[in-house]
Design an enzyme around this catalytic site. Structure first.
Site, short mmCIF file in Angstrom:
data_model
loop_
_atom_site.label_atom_id
_atom_site.label_comp_id
_atom_site.label_asym_id
_atom_site.label_seq_id
_atom_site.Cartn_x
_atom_site.Cartn_y
_atom_site.Cartn_z
CD GLU A 1 -39.55 -25.09 67.91
OE1 GLU A 1 -39.49 -25.96 68.79
OE2 GLU A 1 -40.61 -24.76 67.37
CD GLU B 1 -31.03 -30.28 75.63
OE1 GLU B 1 -30.34 -29.26 75.61
OE2 GLU B 1 -31.65 -30.69 74.64
CB CYS C 1 -34.28 -30.72 71.06
SG CYS C 1 -35.18 -30.93 69.53
CE LYS D 1 -25.29 -18.04 63.99
NZ LYS D 1 -24.51 -19.28 63.86
P1 NAD Z 1 -26.45 -23.44 70.74
O1 NAD Z 1 -27.51 -22.72 71.48
O2 NAD Z 1 -25.08 -23.45 71.29
O3 NAD Z 1 -26.32 -22.85 69.26
C1 NAD Z 1 -27.41 -22.78 68.39
C2 NAD Z 1 -27.12 -21.75 67.33
O4 NAD Z 1 -26.99 -20.48 67.94
C3 NAD Z 1 -25.83 -21.96 66.56
O5 NAD Z 1 -26.00 -21.52 65.23
C4 NAD Z 1 -24.84 -21.06 67.29
O6 NAD Z 1 -23.78 -20.65 66.45
C5 NAD Z 1 -25.74 -19.89 67.60
N1 NAD Z 1 -25.33 -19.06 68.73
C6 NAD Z 1 -24.70 -19.43 69.87
N2 NAD Z 1 -24.54 -18.37 70.68
C7 NAD Z 1 -25.10 -17.31 70.04
C8 NAD Z 1 -25.29 -15.94 70.36
N3 NAD Z 1 -24.85 -15.42 71.52
N4 NAD Z 1 -25.92 -15.14 69.47
C9 NAD Z 1 -26.37 -15.64 68.30
N5 NAD Z 1 -26.24 -16.93 67.94
C10 NAD Z 1 -25.61 -17.75 68.81
O7 NAD Z 1 -27.01 -24.91 70.51
P2 NAD Z 1 -26.33 -26.13 69.76
O8 NAD Z 1 -25.27 -26.68 70.64
O9 NAD Z 1 -25.96 -25.74 68.36
O10 NAD Z 1 -27.55 -27.14 69.63
C11 NAD Z 1 -27.95 -27.97 70.66
C12 NAD Z 1 -29.12 -27.36 71.41
O11 NAD Z 1 -30.18 -27.10 70.49
C13 NAD Z 1 -29.70 -28.31 72.43
O12 NAD Z 1 -30.03 -27.60 73.60
C14 NAD Z 1 -30.96 -28.84 71.75
O13 NAD Z 1 -31.95 -29.30 72.62
C15 NAD Z 1 -31.40 -27.65 70.99
N6 NAD Z 1 -32.28 -28.03 69.88
C16 NAD Z 1 -33.60 -27.74 69.99
C17 NAD Z 1 -34.47 -28.13 68.98
C18 NAD Z 1 -35.93 -27.84 69.07
O14 NAD Z 1 -36.58 -27.88 68.05
N7 NAD Z 1 -36.48 -27.52 70.24
C19 NAD Z 1 -33.98 -28.81 67.85
C20 NAD Z 1 -32.61 -29.09 67.79
C21 NAD Z 1 -31.76 -28.68 68.82
#
Ligand code: NAD
Length: 484
Positions: free
Chosen positions: A257, A388, A291, A181
């Protein structure tokens, strides 16, 4: 390829059991260009029943895929890698359109993201176990590795290709089938990638893609389904915590992650040219939306003025714009909320005594842009040091000695990556031991590599992606005792 022709060629449906299908409800969602606000494409908007249909397909394909020869699995991944290389310009343009990063950075992500397909195509045939006498001498112990089972993969919007390949490739190499997803904001790249897998002949049901604007509603029933055996999530720590709670009901294997708050340390013995190059790469790549982005620049007092002067000079040379325009070096943020967040953090830091050296404003143009910004004299307690930033804002704090630097660096709930600039090997090695992060760059600002274990400690998550470690997230060791 023309933008319109490329967008036309991207599937607009869910990919379930090898077929492109509409959402059962017939609903669609719109994907936007963050540089203009224009709609790029309408695609299927899955509901909970579509999610379960995708899981049904992954479950139905699981046994046969697990039994498929590792060489065959590896060659399918290699085929996807090769086709991705042939289409690299199209994939790069697609990422720039839906996510905003400049084309050169998208090309870099195609190279990086593609490497996971190649790396794990090679790892598929190297899954091994061990065999030996037990300590008592009464039998032999055999440890073999089995695929963990159907996996649900959830990815963020900031690296639309690499976050998908970093999960899909090890899962498939290990013999797991998947439902992925992608984020609602950038789903097109994953749909394009699924088409590549379909073209190289991946069997139906091994990879399933659901795109949705209702992530929570669609994900929860999948995670609650006892046929699912693995959840791999990349995204924010807040959502990660919610998903870990859901996963606990089903005692799922999880990889998380999550967020970061990377410290970037410049010691008095650092090479300032290297430090400035590293700082710009670690901060402004992806417009700061990584991230691994350096969040807090901790600079020794004796070199702080010179570091700020050089960084500021380089930042004024950046060119902001739509990522498709020639010469653009910094793209838009993903949406208006991200701009508000960056601006609020800068205003909070200034209210507590920091000074803006460059930028600090929203430029007068359409699209979700924020000026590349440098802020100095950031005071303890400022939100910018805790959260962040996820934007093009470089925040500087001055320190006086190594112990203070380490204590400032570790003063965060996160522990993904740190960057250390010093010409002293002794000090560099001390930092490996003293900084609480899963990864570290020593005199370098970008470290991601498919051959390395990527991941964090503390609230940056659990598990590792990439490297020899990455495939083990999708394998379960099985111990057998054979009496002799
Ligand atoms: P997010 O947590 O808002 O969303 C990530 C994913 O989860 C998306 O696909 C979103 O649709 C889904 N999602 C959101 N709420 C959900 C729920 N309740 N149930 C199931 N799925 C849900 O994050 P974002 O804004 O898309 O990405 C940015 C974040 O990701 C930052 O915090 C960044 O640090 C982190 N990130 C981490 C890594 C790593 O490898 N550690 C890499 C890239 C991004």
């Amino acid at each position: 390829m023309l933008e319109s022709a490329l967008l036309e060629s991207v599937p607009d449906s869910l990919f379930i059991a090898g077929d492109w299908v509409a959402a059962e409800s017939g609903r669609t969602l719109e994907v936007f260009d963050p540089a203009t606000g224009d709609v790029l494409k309408s695609i299927a908007d899955a509901g909970p029943t579509d999610g379960i249909r995708a899981l049904d397909a992954a479950v139905a394909a699981a046994l046969e895929w697990a039994a498929t020869a590792p060489r065959v699995r590896g060659e399918l991944l290699r085929g996807a890698f090769d086709l991705l290389q042939q289409r690299k310009d199209e994939v790069a343009l697609l990422m720039t359109l839906e996510m905003g990063k400049p084309l050169a950075e998208s090309a870099g992500e195609v190279a990086y993201g593609g490497e996971f397909l190649r790396w794990f195509s090679e790892e598929a045939v190297r899954i091994s176990g061990r065999y030996g006498r037990n300590p008592e001498g009464t039998g032999h112990m055999l440890v073999s590795q089995r695929p963990v089972g159907p996996a649900f993969l959830i990815t963020p919007w900031n690296f639309p290709l690499a976050m998908a390949t970093r999960k899909i490739a090890p899962a498939l190499a290990a013999g797991c089938t998947v439902v992925i997803k992608p984020a609602e904001l950038t789903p097109l790249t994953t749909l394009y990638l699924a088409r590549i897998f379909s073209e190289v002949g991946l069997p139906a049901g091994v990879l399933n893609v659901i795109t949705t604007s209702s992530s929570a509603e669609v994900s929860a029933p999948i995670i609650a389904d006892s046929r699912l055996r693995k959840l791999s999530f990349t995204g924010s720590t807040g959502v990660g915590r919610v998903l870990m709670k859901q996963a606990s009901d089903n005692v799922l294997r999880t990889s998380m992650e999550l967020g970061g708050n990377a410290p970037f340390l410049v010691f008095e013995d650092a090479d300032l040219d290297k430090s400035v190059d590293g700082a710009l790469a670690a901060k402004f790549r992806n417009t700061g939306q990584a991230c691994t982005a350096a969040n807090r620049f901790l600079v020794h007092r004796s070199v702080a003025d010179e570091f700020v002067r050089r960084v500021a000079e380089r930042v004024t040379e950046f060119r902001l714009g739509r990522g498709t325009e020639p010469g653009v070096t910094v793209g838009p943020l993903i949406n208006a909320c991200a701009v508000d967040k960056a601006d609020t953090l800068v205003q909070d830091a200034v209210a507590r005594g920091a000074a803006v050296v460059v930028g600090g404003r929203r430029p007068a143009r359409t699209g979700s842009f924020y000026e590349p910004t440098v802020v100095t004299g950031v005071q303890p307690g400022s939100d910018i040091l805790r959260e962040e930033i996820f934007g093009p804002v470089l925040a500087i704090v001055v320190f006086d000695d190594e112990d203070e630097a380490v204590s400032l660096a570790n003063d965060t709930e996160y522990g993904l990556v740190s960057y250390v600039f010093t010409e002293s090997l002794d000090r560099g090695q001390r930092m490996i031991d003293r900084l609480d992060t899963g990864m570290m760059g020593l005199n370098v600002g970008v470290i991601s590599n498919a051959a390395a274990p990527f991941g964090g400690v503390k609230q940056s998550g659990l598990g590792r992606e990439g490297g020899a470690e990455g495939i083990h997230e999708y394998l379960s060791p099985k111990y057998t005792l054979i009496p002799s």
